[in-house]
Design an enzyme around this catalytic site. Structure first.
Site, short mmCIF file in Angstrom:
data_model
loop_
_atom_site.label_atom_id
_atom_site.label_comp_id
_atom_site.label_asym_id
_atom_site.label_seq_id
_atom_site.Cartn_x
_atom_site.Cartn_y
_atom_site.Cartn_z
N ASP A 63 -3.79 -77.61 33.26
CA ASP A 63 -3.32 -76.22 33.50
C ASP A 63 -2.71 -75.72 34.97
O ASP A 63 -3.00 -76.84 36.13
CB ASP A 63 -4.36 -75.18 33.36
CG ASP A 63 -5.80 -75.35 34.05
OD1 ASP A 63 -5.83 -76.42 34.84
OD2 ASP A 63 -6.69 -74.69 33.67
N ASN A 124 -17.36 -68.25 30.99
CA ASN A 124 -16.76 -67.66 29.81
C ASN A 124 -16.63 -68.50 28.58
O ASN A 124 -16.15 -68.18 27.49
CB ASN A 124 -15.93 -66.48 29.96
CG ASN A 124 -14.49 -67.02 30.19
OD1 ASN A 124 -14.18 -68.30 30.15
ND2 ASN A 124 -13.45 -66.08 30.33
N HIS A 126 -14.10 -70.77 28.78
CA HIS A 126 -12.75 -71.25 28.77
C HIS A 126 -12.58 -72.64 28.99
O HIS A 126 -13.58 -73.28 29.63
CB HIS A 126 -12.13 -70.39 29.43
CG HIS A 126 -11.84 -70.62 31.04
ND1 HIS A 126 -12.15 -69.51 31.65
CD2 HIS A 126 -11.88 -71.68 31.77
CE1 HIS A 126 -12.03 -70.03 33.08
NE2 HIS A 126 -11.80 -71.20 33.05
N GLU A 131 -8.45 -68.71 27.40
CA GLU A 131 -9.64 -67.73 27.36
C GLU A 131 -10.08 -67.36 25.97
O GLU A 131 -9.60 -67.74 25.00
CB GLU A 131 -9.19 -66.50 28.36
CG GLU A 131 -8.60 -66.52 29.60
CD GLU A 131 -9.63 -66.55 30.64
OE1 GLU A 131 -10.91 -67.03 30.33
OE2 GLU A 131 -9.32 -66.37 31.84
C1 GLP Z 1 -10.83 -73.11 36.08
C2 GLP Z 1 -9.91 -74.13 35.73
C3 GLP Z 1 -10.78 -74.81 34.62
C4 GLP Z 1 -11.97 -75.34 35.03
C5 GLP Z 1 -12.95 -74.06 35.16
C6 GLP Z 1 -14.23 -74.25 36.02
O1 GLP Z 1 -10.71 -71.84 35.52
N1 GLP Z 1 -8.74 -73.80 34.80
O2 GLP Z 1 -9.80 -75.98 33.81
O3 GLP Z 1 -12.67 -75.98 34.06
O4 GLP Z 1 -12.07 -73.57 36.43
O5 GLP Z 1 -14.08 -74.60 37.18
P1 GLP Z 1 -15.40 -75.06 38.11
O6 GLP Z 1 -15.59 -76.55 37.92
O7 GLP Z 1 -14.94 -74.69 39.58
O8 GLP Z 1 -16.63 -74.26 37.74
#
Ligand code: GLP
Length: 223
Positions: A63, A124, A126, A131
């Site tokens: 993403d 959440n 995702h 989402e």
């Molecule tokens: C973002 C990214 C996700 C990732 C998530 C968790 O929203 N788009 O791909 O898995 O954050 O991130 P973190 O590892 O900082 O908790």
């Protein structure tokens, strides 16, 4: 689904790096799908230190925010800083979701598909930026981020108003076509959603629950 509980963040990082190393050594022309966020930082550090050969590897990031790719908090900058500038990958071989999104999908298909997809998980449920409510059949597309996600990711920006409101994400259908998927989660604040996703109902309300329908998934957690 089994959630493999590891002793430390270091172990989480090195076990997932082992899986990527094995993939790269066994298949010179590997295609990887790669995550961003805090969780994979140690894994990237570990991978860089192993001095693997990335010259035939193709990557697809999961993403990107809809923002200037040169902004320091863009996922493109994150990947350059933490991996691409430190290994011998060809710049042409690292892809980020772009518009038209069908062309990004064509690139994945043209490379004969993703061998190994590494995922994190949002608070959440995702995965990438799919989402809750995202269709299990979804493909790469532009999405609106949920308030919660904007708030969670505001820690990387000077102010919450600077966090982009939209992103381009690989779809759940796209991710599920990967031959192998590894999900990594770090921190006890992720444990509840991880359990719900891996052992609760398979529902579009919990995007990561779709992984229960894939036959080659490994899930690693440390608190
Ligand atoms: C973002 C990214 C996700 C990732 C998530 C968790 O929203 N788009 O791909 O898995 O954050 O991130 P973190 O590892 O900082 O908790």
């Amino acid at each position: 689904m089994e959630i493999k509980v590891l002793k430390s963040y270091k172990e989480l990082s090195s076990i997932v790096a082992d899986i990527i190393e094995k993939q790269l050594k066994e298949h010179l022309l590997s295609k990887l799908a790669l995550p961003t966020g805090n969780t994979p930082l140690g894994m990237y550090e570990e991978l860089v230190s192993r001095k693997l050969d990335w010259k035939s590897v193709i990557t697809f990031n999961l993403d990107v925010y809809l923002m200037n790719p040169d902004h320091p908090q863009s996922y493109q900058s994150y990947m350059r800083k933490n991996l691409f500038n430190k290994v011998n990958i060809y710049p042409d071989h690292s892809h980020f979701p772009f518009r038209p999104t069908e062309a990004f999908e064509d690139k994945i298909e043209g490379s004969m598909g993703i061998d190994l997809c590494i995922l994190g998980i949002g608070n959440n449920g995702h995965i990438a930026f799919n989402e809750p409510g995202s269709s299990f059949k979804s493909r790469t597309r532009v999405v609106d981020l949920f308030e919660q996600t904007i708030k969670d990711n505001s820690r990387f920006f000077d102010s919450i108003d600077d966090v982009p409101k939209q992103a381009i994400t690989m779809g759940l259908g796209t991710i599920m076509e990967s031959k192998k998927i590894v999900l990594m989660a770090n921190g006890d604040h992720k444990l509840n959603i991880l359990n719900v996703a891996m052992n609760g109902e398979v529902t579009e309300d919990v995007p990561a629950s779709i992984l229960q329908n894939h036959d080659n998934v490994e899930v690693y957690y440390c608190d």
